[in-house]
Design a protein around this motif. Structure first.
Motif, PDB file in Angstrom:
ATOM      1  N   LYS A 104       0.862  -1.175   0.000  1.00 45.50           N
ATOM      2  CA  LYS A 104       0.000   0.000   0.000  1.00 45.50           C
ATOM      3  C   LYS A 104       0.898   1.224   0.000  1.00 45.50           C
ATOM      4  O   LYS A 104       1.958   1.241   0.628  1.00 45.50           O
ATOM      5  N   TYR A 105       0.453   2.245  -0.714  1.00 46.68           N
ATOM      6  CA  TYR A 105       1.288   3.427  -0.927  1.00 46.68           C
ATOM      7  C   TYR A 105       0.425   4.666  -0.734  1.00 46.68           C
ATOM      8  O   TYR A 105      -0.751   4.686  -1.112  1.00 46.68           O
ATOM      9  N   GLY A 106       0.987   5.688  -0.124  1.00 47.40           N
ATOM     10  CA  GLY A 106       0.250   6.921   0.104  1.00 47.40           C
ATOM     11  C   GLY A 106       0.362   7.874  -1.075  1.00 47.40           C
ATOM     12  O   GLY A 106       1.465   8.205  -1.505  1.00 47.40           O
ATOM     13  N   VAL A 107      -0.769   8.310  -1.610  1.00 49.36           N
ATOM     14  CA  VAL A 107      -0.803   9.235  -2.749  1.00 49.36           C
ATOM     15  C   VAL A 107      -1.683  10.426  -2.381  1.00 49.36           C
ATOM     16  O   VAL A 107      -2.760  10.269  -1.809  1.00 49.36           O
ATOM     17  N   GLU A 108      -1.220  11.607  -2.713  1.00 51.87           N
ATOM     18  CA  GLU A 108      -1.993  12.814  -2.446  1.00 51.87           C
ATOM     19  C   GLU A 108      -3.113  12.943  -3.477  1.00 51.87           C
ATOM     20  O   GLU A 108      -2.861  13.103  -4.664  1.00 51.87           O
ATOM     21  N   GLU A 116      -5.577  15.346   0.350  1.00 51.66           N
ATOM     22  CA  GLU A 116      -5.240  14.428   1.435  1.00 51.66           C
ATOM     23  C   GLU A 116      -4.356  13.294   0.916  1.00 51.66           C
ATOM     24  O   GLU A 116      -4.467  12.884  -0.233  1.00 51.66           O
ATOM     25  N   LEU A 117      -3.506  12.784   1.787  1.00 55.78           N
ATOM     26  CA  LEU A 117      -2.685  11.619   1.470  1.00 55.78           C
ATOM     27  C   LEU A 117      -3.520  10.371   1.751  1.00 55.78           C
ATOM     28  O   LEU A 117      -3.902  10.117   2.898  1.00 55.78           O
ATOM     29  N   CYS A 284      -4.010  14.315 -14.274  1.00 56.45           N
ATOM     30  CA  CYS A 284      -3.442  12.982 -14.187  1.00 56.45           C
ATOM     31  C   CYS A 284      -2.018  13.009 -13.668  1.00 56.45           C
ATOM     32  O   CYS A 284      -1.493  11.997 -13.236  1.00 56.45           O
ATOM     33  N   LYS A 285      -1.395  14.159 -13.713  1.00 59.94           N
ATOM     34  CA  LYS A 285      -0.006  14.260 -13.303  1.00 59.94           C
ATOM     35  C   LYS A 285       0.101  14.616 -11.839  1.00 59.94           C
ATOM     36  O   LYS A 285      -0.606  15.466 -11.328  1.00 59.94           O
ATOM     37  N   TYR A 286       1.035  13.929 -11.173  1.00 54.24           N
ATOM     38  CA  TYR A 286       1.293  14.207  -9.763  1.00 54.24           C
ATOM     39  C   TYR A 286       2.131  15.479  -9.659  1.00 54.24           C
ATOM     40  O   TYR A 286       3.099  15.654 -10.370  1.00 54.24           O
TER      41      TYR A 286
END
Length: 287
Positions: A104-108, A116-117, A284-286
């Motif tokens: 599991k990975y945290g994404v903003e 939120e993350l 779509c871009k972080y």
């Protein structure tokens, strides 16, 4: 001669043999800094028809401890590539190997002023031989949909077009990009594309007004599960624009229905060139 090296009773090759659920903690040098990730790893090798079994302890030996290498990895893909090379080196009889890692990975996630993350599911694999490999990156995110059919029917019944009520669902959406080696797409970018495919994404913490605004926004953007899959493919196609023509993209949605005892499912996949080039959105871009 060890028993694994003897001839089996039936000369049938085995495509994959190995361990499932091996654990390793890996340090990933991410845009957020050094992130420790617990990986659940599956490691397999191919064995020829004249070999009774594989030396499976070597599969564990192929998973290095952080203190040995690497002290940090540029990505999960980088770590898996090292493991893949080690498997083929240790199993000299194997022509191909496959390594998978779940975590599991945290994404903003951003939506209507919310930032939120949030946790996303990740499955990354590498499959092939030392000369030709295929990478696959799958990301799973949660969101919600509002049913457009019920909303239209209710609008007709109460004679209004102003944000009619409807039933909503919790949806689990998976997006996959499968491509050749050294063409890595960031987890953050895939997750951002998928979160934009719902009527509204899910958030761990919502205060009352944030909750109300999210529900209102979702009702302004009703979608069938088919729409979610199509929007996910559109985003994945945009992310894959510079990848080889052999790249495959997939989208899979499971809608946990609120008014039915069953769930709804939608899936599609195809070569990136089988889908038209869309007007790619910056969301779509972080960032």
């Amino acid at each position: 001669m060890e028993i694994q090296d003897t001839k089996p009773d039936y000369t049938i090759p085995i495509n994959r043999v190995g361990f499932r659920g091996l654990w390793r903690r890996v340090l990933i040098d991410s845009p957020l800094g050094i992130v420790p990730l617990d990986l659940e790893i599956n490691a397999y090798v191919e064995i020829p028809e004249n070999k009774k079994g594989a030396h499976l302890s070597r599969n564990v030996e192929a998973l290095p401890e952080d203190i040995e290498f690497p002290m940090k990895a540029n990505s999960i893909e980088y770590y898996l590539e090292k493991v893949h090379k080690s498997l083929l080196k240790l199993h000299t009889y194997a022509k191909t190997a496959r390594v998978e890692a779940r975590t599991k990975y945290g994404v903003e996630i951003q939506f209507n002023g919310l930032k939120e993350l949030e946790p996303v599911e990740v499955l990354i694999s590498i499959d092939g031989n030392s000369e030709k490999k295929r990478w696959s990156t799958t990301v799973g995110v949660y969101g919600m949909t509002v049913c457009p059919s019920a909303q239209t029917t209710i609008s007709n019944i109460i004679n209004t077009d102003n944000l009619s009520p409807s039933h909503s669902q919790r949806v689990l959406l998976y997006g996959t990009i499968e491509t050749e080696e050294n063409h890595i797409v960031r987890i953050e970018d895939i997750a951002r594309c998928l979160s934009n495919a719902f009527s509204a994404p899910s958030f761990t913490l919502l205060k009352r007004m944030q909750e109300a605004n999210l529900v209102i926004s979702a009702h302004k953007n009703p979608k069938f599960v088919e729409d979610v899959v199509r929007d996910a493919i559109r985003g994945l196609r945009c992310l894959s624009e510079s990848l080889p023509e052999s790249t495959i993209i997939k989208a899979e949605a499971i809608s946990l229905e609120s008014i039915h005892p069953h769930n709804v499912y939608a899936y599609t996949e195809g070569n990136i060139r089988s889908f038209p080039a869309y007007n790619c959105e910056a969301l779509c871009k972080y960032e």
